[in-house]
Design a protein around this motif. Structure first.
Motif, short mmCIF file in Angstrom:
data_model
loop_
_atom_site.label_atom_id
_atom_site.label_comp_id
_atom_site.label_asym_id
_atom_site.label_seq_id
_atom_site.Cartn_x
_atom_site.Cartn_y
_atom_site.Cartn_z
N PRO A 244 0.81 -1.23 0.00
CA PRO A 244 0.00 0.00 0.00
C PRO A 244 0.84 1.27 0.00
N LEU A 245 0.28 2.30 -0.57
CA LEU A 245 0.96 3.59 -0.66
C LEU A 245 1.36 4.11 0.71
N LYS A 246 0.51 3.94 1.71
CA LYS A 246 0.76 4.51 3.04
C LYS A 246 2.00 3.94 3.71
N ASP A 247 2.48 2.77 3.25
CA ASP A 247 3.67 2.15 3.85
C ASP A 247 4.95 2.47 3.08
N GLU A 248 4.82 3.26 2.02
CA GLU A 248 6.00 3.64 1.24
C GLU A 248 6.80 4.68 2.01
N ALA A 249 8.14 4.59 1.94
CA ALA A 249 9.00 5.42 2.78
C ALA A 249 8.78 6.91 2.59
N ASN A 250 8.43 7.34 1.38
CA ASN A 250 8.25 8.77 1.10
C ASN A 250 6.79 9.17 1.00
N TYR A 251 5.92 8.40 1.64
CA TYR A 251 4.48 8.65 1.56
C TYR A 251 4.11 10.06 2.02
N ASP A 252 3.33 10.71 1.20
CA ASP A 252 2.82 12.05 1.48
C ASP A 252 1.31 11.93 1.67
N GLU A 253 0.81 12.25 2.85
CA GLU A 253 -0.62 12.09 3.16
C GLU A 253 -1.51 12.96 2.28
N THR A 254 -0.95 13.94 1.60
CA THR A 254 -1.76 14.81 0.74
C THR A 254 -1.74 14.34 -0.72
N PHE A 255 -1.02 13.26 -0.99
CA PHE A 255 -0.87 12.77 -2.36
C PHE A 255 -2.22 12.37 -2.94
N SER A 256 -2.56 12.89 -4.12
CA SER A 256 -3.79 12.53 -4.81
C SER A 256 -3.53 12.59 -6.31
N LEU A 257 -4.48 12.10 -7.10
CA LEU A 257 -4.34 12.05 -8.55
C LEU A 257 -5.57 12.66 -9.20
N LYS A 258 -5.41 13.72 -9.90
CA LYS A 258 -6.56 14.36 -10.54
C LYS A 258 -6.97 13.58 -11.79
N ASN A 259 -8.25 13.60 -12.05
CA ASN A 259 -8.83 12.98 -13.25
C ASN A 259 -8.58 11.47 -13.34
N ILE A 260 -8.31 10.84 -12.20
CA ILE A 260 -8.09 9.40 -12.18
C ILE A 260 -9.05 8.75 -11.19
N ARG A 261 -9.54 7.59 -11.56
CA ARG A 261 -10.40 6.81 -10.67
C ARG A 261 -9.74 5.46 -10.41
N ILE A 262 -9.98 4.92 -9.23
CA ILE A 262 -9.33 3.68 -8.83
C ILE A 262 -10.36 2.64 -8.40
N TYR A 263 -10.00 1.38 -8.58
CA TYR A 263 -10.88 0.29 -8.16
C TYR A 263 -10.02 -0.84 -7.61
N THR A 264 -10.31 -1.28 -6.40
CA THR A 264 -9.62 -2.42 -5.80
C THR A 264 -10.56 -3.62 -5.80
N VAL A 265 -10.15 -4.69 -6.46
CA VAL A 265 -10.96 -5.91 -6.49
C VAL A 265 -10.98 -6.53 -5.10
N PRO A 266 -12.14 -6.76 -4.50
CA PRO A 266 -12.21 -7.36 -3.16
C PRO A 266 -11.48 -8.70 -3.11
N ARG A 267 -10.76 -8.93 -2.02
CA ARG A 267 -10.01 -10.18 -1.88
C ARG A 267 -10.93 -11.28 -1.35
N VAL A 268 -11.45 -12.06 -2.27
CA VAL A 268 -12.30 -13.20 -1.93
C VAL A 268 -11.46 -14.45 -2.13
N GLU A 269 -11.12 -15.13 -1.04
CA GLU A 269 -10.21 -16.26 -1.13
C GLU A 269 -10.92 -17.55 -1.54
#
Length: 250
Positions: free
Chosen positions: A44-69
Protein backbone atom coordinates in the motif's frame (compact mmCIF):
# COMPACT_ATOMS: atom_id res chain seq x y z
CA UNK A 1 -22.39 -2.12 -27.99
CA UNK A 2 -19.96 0.32 -29.59
CA UNK A 3 -17.37 1.97 -27.32
CA UNK A 4 -18.05 5.54 -26.27
CA UNK A 5 -15.70 8.40 -27.00
CA UNK A 6 -13.40 9.41 -24.16
CA UNK A 7 -14.98 11.97 -21.89
CA UNK A 8 -16.40 12.87 -18.48
CA UNK A 9 -19.60 13.94 -16.77
CA UNK A 10 -21.82 11.40 -18.51
CA UNK A 11 -25.10 10.22 -16.99
CA UNK A 12 -26.80 6.85 -17.31
CA UNK A 13 -30.53 6.39 -16.79
CA UNK A 14 -31.91 2.85 -16.61
CA UNK A 15 -35.67 2.45 -16.97
CA UNK A 16 -38.01 -0.52 -16.93
CA UNK A 17 -41.40 -0.10 -18.59
CA UNK A 18 -40.93 3.64 -18.44
CA UNK A 19 -40.14 3.63 -14.72
CA UNK A 20 -36.75 4.92 -13.59
CA UNK A 21 -34.76 2.24 -11.83
CA UNK A 22 -31.25 3.62 -11.65
CA UNK A 23 -29.70 7.00 -12.36
CA UNK A 24 -25.89 7.14 -12.39
CA UNK A 25 -24.04 10.45 -12.58
CA UNK A 26 -20.47 11.61 -13.12
CA UNK A 27 -19.54 8.69 -15.38
CA UNK A 28 -16.34 8.69 -17.41
CA UNK A 29 -15.06 6.80 -20.45
CA UNK A 30 -11.32 6.38 -20.91
CA UNK A 31 -8.32 4.06 -20.57
CA UNK A 32 -8.18 1.37 -17.89
CA UNK A 33 -4.93 -0.12 -16.56
CA UNK A 34 -4.67 -3.36 -14.58
CA UNK A 35 -2.14 -3.81 -11.75
CA UNK A 36 -2.02 -7.46 -10.74
CA UNK A 37 0.13 -10.08 -9.10
CA UNK A 38 1.42 -10.49 -5.57
CA UNK A 39 3.35 -8.87 -2.69
CA UNK A 40 5.00 -5.75 -4.12
CA UNK A 41 1.93 -4.98 -6.22
CA UNK A 42 -0.18 -5.37 -3.08
CA UNK A 43 2.09 -3.04 -1.06
CA UNK A 44 0.00 0.00 0.00
CA UNK A 45 0.96 3.59 -0.66
CA UNK A 46 0.76 4.51 3.04
CA UNK A 47 3.67 2.15 3.85
CA UNK A 48 6.00 3.64 1.24
CA UNK A 49 9.00 5.42 2.78
CA UNK A 50 8.25 8.77 1.10
CA UNK A 51 4.48 8.65 1.56
CA UNK A 52 2.82 12.05 1.48
CA UNK A 53 -0.62 12.09 3.16
CA UNK A 54 -1.76 14.81 0.74
CA UNK A 55 -0.87 12.77 -2.36
CA UNK A 56 -3.79 12.53 -4.81
CA UNK A 57 -4.34 12.05 -8.55
CA UNK A 58 -6.56 14.36 -10.54
CA UNK A 59 -8.83 12.98 -13.25
CA UNK A 60 -8.09 9.40 -12.18
CA UNK A 61 -10.40 6.81 -10.67
CA UNK A 62 -9.33 3.68 -8.83
CA UNK A 63 -10.88 0.29 -8.16
CA UNK A 64 -9.62 -2.42 -5.80
CA UNK A 65 -10.96 -5.91 -6.49
CA UNK A 66 -12.21 -7.36 -3.16
CA UNK A 67 -10.01 -10.18 -1.88
CA UNK A 68 -12.30 -13.20 -1.93
CA UNK A 69 -10.21 -16.26 -1.13
CA UNK A 70 -12.86 -18.95 -1.44
CA UNK A 71 -16.62 -19.47 -1.56
CA UNK A 72 -18.37 -21.81 0.84
CA UNK A 73 -20.34 -24.76 -0.52
CA UNK A 74 -23.93 -23.70 -1.31
CA UNK A 75 -22.95 -20.05 -0.79
CA UNK A 76 -23.88 -17.51 -3.41
CA UNK A 77 -21.03 -15.60 -4.98
CA UNK A 78 -20.32 -12.68 -2.61
CA UNK A 79 -21.85 -9.43 -3.71
CA UNK A 80 -19.54 -6.50 -4.31
CA UNK A 81 -21.91 -3.75 -3.12
CA UNK A 82 -19.24 -2.15 -0.97
CA UNK A 83 -16.71 -2.01 -3.77
CA UNK A 84 -16.67 0.35 -6.71
CA UNK A 85 -14.80 3.05 -8.52
CA UNK A 86 -13.50 5.90 -6.39
CA UNK A 87 -11.90 9.21 -7.17
CA UNK A 88 -8.17 9.01 -6.49
CA UNK A 89 -8.26 11.26 -3.45
CA UNK A 90 -5.56 11.16 -0.78
CA UNK A 91 -7.79 9.15 1.58
CA UNK A 92 -8.76 6.61 -1.10
CA UNK A 93 -5.16 6.15 -2.24
CA UNK A 94 -3.62 5.47 1.18
CA UNK A 95 -4.48 1.74 1.03
CA UNK A 96 -4.13 1.49 -2.76
CA UNK A 97 -1.24 -0.24 -4.54
CA UNK A 98 1.81 2.03 -4.39
CA UNK A 99 2.97 0.86 -7.84
CA UNK A 100 -0.44 1.67 -9.30
CA UNK A 101 -0.56 5.06 -7.56
CA UNK A 102 2.84 6.20 -8.80
CA UNK A 103 2.13 4.86 -12.29
CA UNK A 104 -1.04 6.95 -12.24
CA UNK A 105 1.07 9.98 -11.42
CA UNK A 106 3.29 9.27 -14.44
CA UNK A 107 0.23 8.83 -16.68
CA UNK A 108 -1.09 12.18 -15.48
CA UNK A 109 2.21 13.88 -16.33
CA UNK A 110 2.21 12.30 -19.79
CA UNK A 111 -1.37 13.40 -20.40
CA UNK A 112 -0.59 16.97 -19.38
CA UNK A 113 2.51 16.97 -21.58
CA UNK A 114 0.63 15.75 -24.66
CA UNK A 115 -2.35 18.08 -24.55
CA UNK A 116 -4.60 20.48 -22.69
CA UNK A 117 -6.86 19.46 -19.83
CA UNK A 118 -9.81 19.31 -22.23
CA UNK A 119 -8.00 16.70 -24.31
CA UNK A 120 -6.98 14.46 -21.42
CA UNK A 121 -8.36 10.93 -21.53
CA UNK A 122 -9.87 9.79 -18.20
CA UNK A 123 -7.80 7.07 -16.54
CA UNK A 124 -8.95 4.14 -14.43
CA UNK A 125 -6.55 2.08 -12.29
CA UNK A 126 -7.60 -1.43 -11.22
CA UNK A 127 -5.75 -3.18 -8.38
CA UNK A 128 -6.18 -6.97 -8.37
CA UNK A 129 -3.55 -8.69 -6.26
CA UNK A 130 -2.85 -10.95 -3.31
CA UNK A 131 0.48 -11.40 -1.54
CA UNK A 132 2.14 -14.80 -1.51
CA UNK A 133 0.42 -16.13 -4.62
CA UNK A 134 1.70 -18.22 -7.49
CA UNK A 135 0.81 -17.25 -11.05
CA UNK A 136 -1.19 -20.52 -11.14
CA UNK A 137 -3.70 -18.98 -8.71
CA UNK A 138 -4.66 -16.41 -11.35
CA UNK A 139 -4.99 -18.77 -14.33
CA UNK A 140 -8.17 -20.42 -15.52
CA UNK A 141 -8.34 -24.21 -15.26
CA UNK A 142 -8.34 -24.91 -19.00
CA UNK A 143 -5.20 -22.86 -19.58
CA UNK A 144 -3.40 -24.55 -16.70
CA UNK A 145 -4.36 -28.03 -17.85
CA UNK A 146 -3.55 -27.71 -21.55
CA UNK A 147 0.19 -27.27 -20.95
CA UNK A 148 1.68 -30.60 -19.75
CA UNK A 149 4.42 -28.99 -17.65
CA UNK A 150 2.10 -26.48 -15.97
CA UNK A 151 -0.48 -29.17 -15.35
CA UNK A 152 2.07 -31.53 -13.77
CA UNK A 153 3.94 -28.97 -11.68
CA UNK A 154 1.12 -26.73 -10.48
CA UNK A 155 -2.22 -28.47 -10.83
CA UNK A 156 -1.73 -32.22 -10.42
CA UNK A 157 0.97 -31.98 -7.75
CA UNK A 158 -1.13 -29.67 -5.59
CA UNK A 159 -4.28 -31.78 -5.61
CA UNK A 160 -2.39 -35.08 -5.36
CA UNK A 161 -0.83 -33.85 -2.10
CA UNK A 162 -4.23 -33.47 -0.44
CA UNK A 163 -6.34 -36.07 -2.22
CA UNK A 164 -7.05 -37.89 1.06
CA UNK A 165 -7.50 -34.77 3.22
CA UNK A 166 -10.97 -34.35 4.74
CA UNK A 167 -12.74 -31.01 5.04
CA UNK A 168 -12.55 -31.35 8.82
CA UNK A 169 -8.79 -31.83 8.73
CA UNK A 170 -8.38 -28.82 6.49
CA UNK A 171 -10.50 -26.67 8.81
CA UNK A 172 -8.41 -27.71 11.82
CA UNK A 173 -5.20 -26.82 9.98
CA UNK A 174 -6.66 -23.47 8.94
CA UNK A 175 -7.69 -22.67 12.54
CA UNK A 176 -4.17 -23.37 13.78
CA UNK A 177 -2.64 -21.28 11.02
CA UNK A 178 -5.06 -18.44 11.82
CA UNK A 179 -3.84 -18.47 15.46
CA UNK A 180 -0.23 -18.22 14.27
CA UNK A 181 -1.13 -15.35 11.95
CA UNK A 182 -2.99 -13.47 14.70
CA UNK A 183 0.00 -13.77 17.05
CA UNK A 184 2.25 -12.40 14.32
CA UNK A 185 -0.08 -9.46 13.60
CA UNK A 186 -0.27 -8.63 17.30
CA UNK A 187 3.52 -8.66 17.46
CA UNK A 188 3.57 -6.30 14.47
CA UNK A 189 1.11 -3.95 16.18
CA UNK A 190 3.22 -3.89 19.34
CA UNK A 191 6.36 -3.24 17.30
CA UNK A 192 4.70 -0.26 15.59
CA UNK A 193 3.64 1.16 18.97
CA UNK A 194 7.16 0.95 20.37
CA UNK A 195 8.92 1.87 17.11
CA UNK A 196 6.55 4.30 15.33
CA UNK A 197 9.24 5.54 12.92
CA UNK A 198 10.52 2.12 11.92
CA UNK A 199 9.97 0.93 8.36
CA UNK A 200 8.21 -2.28 7.43
CA UNK A 201 11.57 -3.72 6.35
CA UNK A 202 12.98 -3.06 9.83
CA UNK A 203 9.95 -4.72 11.39
CA UNK A 204 10.41 -7.79 9.18
CA UNK A 205 14.05 -8.04 10.17
CA UNK A 206 13.05 -8.00 13.83
CA UNK A 207 9.97 -10.24 13.71
CA UNK A 208 10.55 -12.35 10.63
CA UNK A 209 8.38 -12.72 7.55
CA UNK A 210 4.61 -12.98 7.58
CA UNK A 211 3.53 -16.62 8.23
CA UNK A 212 3.33 -18.29 4.83
CA UNK A 213 2.24 -20.47 3.16
CA UNK A 214 -0.97 -21.59 4.79
CA UNK A 215 -2.23 -25.18 4.67
CA UNK A 216 -3.17 -26.59 1.30
CA UNK A 217 -6.83 -27.28 0.65
CA UNK A 218 -10.04 -26.28 -1.07
CA UNK A 219 -10.07 -22.98 0.85
CA UNK A 220 -6.41 -22.13 0.38
CA UNK A 221 -6.02 -18.92 -1.62
CA UNK A 222 -2.86 -20.48 -3.09
CA UNK A 223 -4.73 -23.30 -4.77
CA UNK A 224 -4.45 -23.53 -8.57
CA UNK A 225 -7.05 -21.41 -10.41
CA UNK A 226 -8.58 -20.30 -7.10
CA UNK A 227 -8.22 -16.53 -7.35
CA UNK A 228 -9.06 -16.58 -11.04
CA UNK A 229 -12.56 -17.66 -10.09
CA UNK A 230 -13.04 -15.45 -7.03
CA UNK A 231 -11.20 -12.27 -8.05
CA UNK A 232 -9.80 -11.99 -11.57
CA UNK A 233 -12.90 -13.26 -13.39
CA UNK A 234 -14.82 -10.25 -12.07
CA UNK A 235 -12.69 -7.80 -14.05
CA UNK A 236 -11.38 -10.00 -16.89
CA UNK A 237 -13.95 -8.53 -19.28
CA UNK A 238 -12.63 -4.98 -18.98
CA UNK A 239 -10.80 -3.73 -22.10
CA UNK A 240 -7.48 -2.92 -20.43
CA UNK A 241 -5.16 -0.45 -22.12
CA UNK A 242 -2.20 -2.20 -20.47
CA UNK A 243 -1.46 -4.80 -17.80
CA UNK A 244 1.30 -4.29 -15.22
CA UNK A 245 2.05 -7.57 -13.45
CA UNK A 246 4.41 -8.40 -10.58
CA UNK A 247 5.19 -12.07 -10.08
CA UNK A 248 8.61 -13.11 -8.68
CA UNK A 249 7.54 -16.66 -7.92
CA UNK A 250 5.85 -19.02 -10.35
Amino acid sequence: MNPESAGRNYELLIEENGVKKTHLCDLAFGDVFLFGGQSNMEYPLKDEANYDETFSLKNIRIYTVPRVEYIQVNQKFPAFENSGWKLASSSALSDFSVIAAYTGQILNHLSEFNGSNEEEIPIGLVSCNKGGTSVSCWMDENSLKKDPDLYSHFYKRYWDDIQDQSDQTEDLKREEFAKISRRYLEACNQFKIHHPKASRAEMKRELGHTPWPGPKGKKDFGRPCGLFGTMFSNISGLPFKAVIWYQPNY
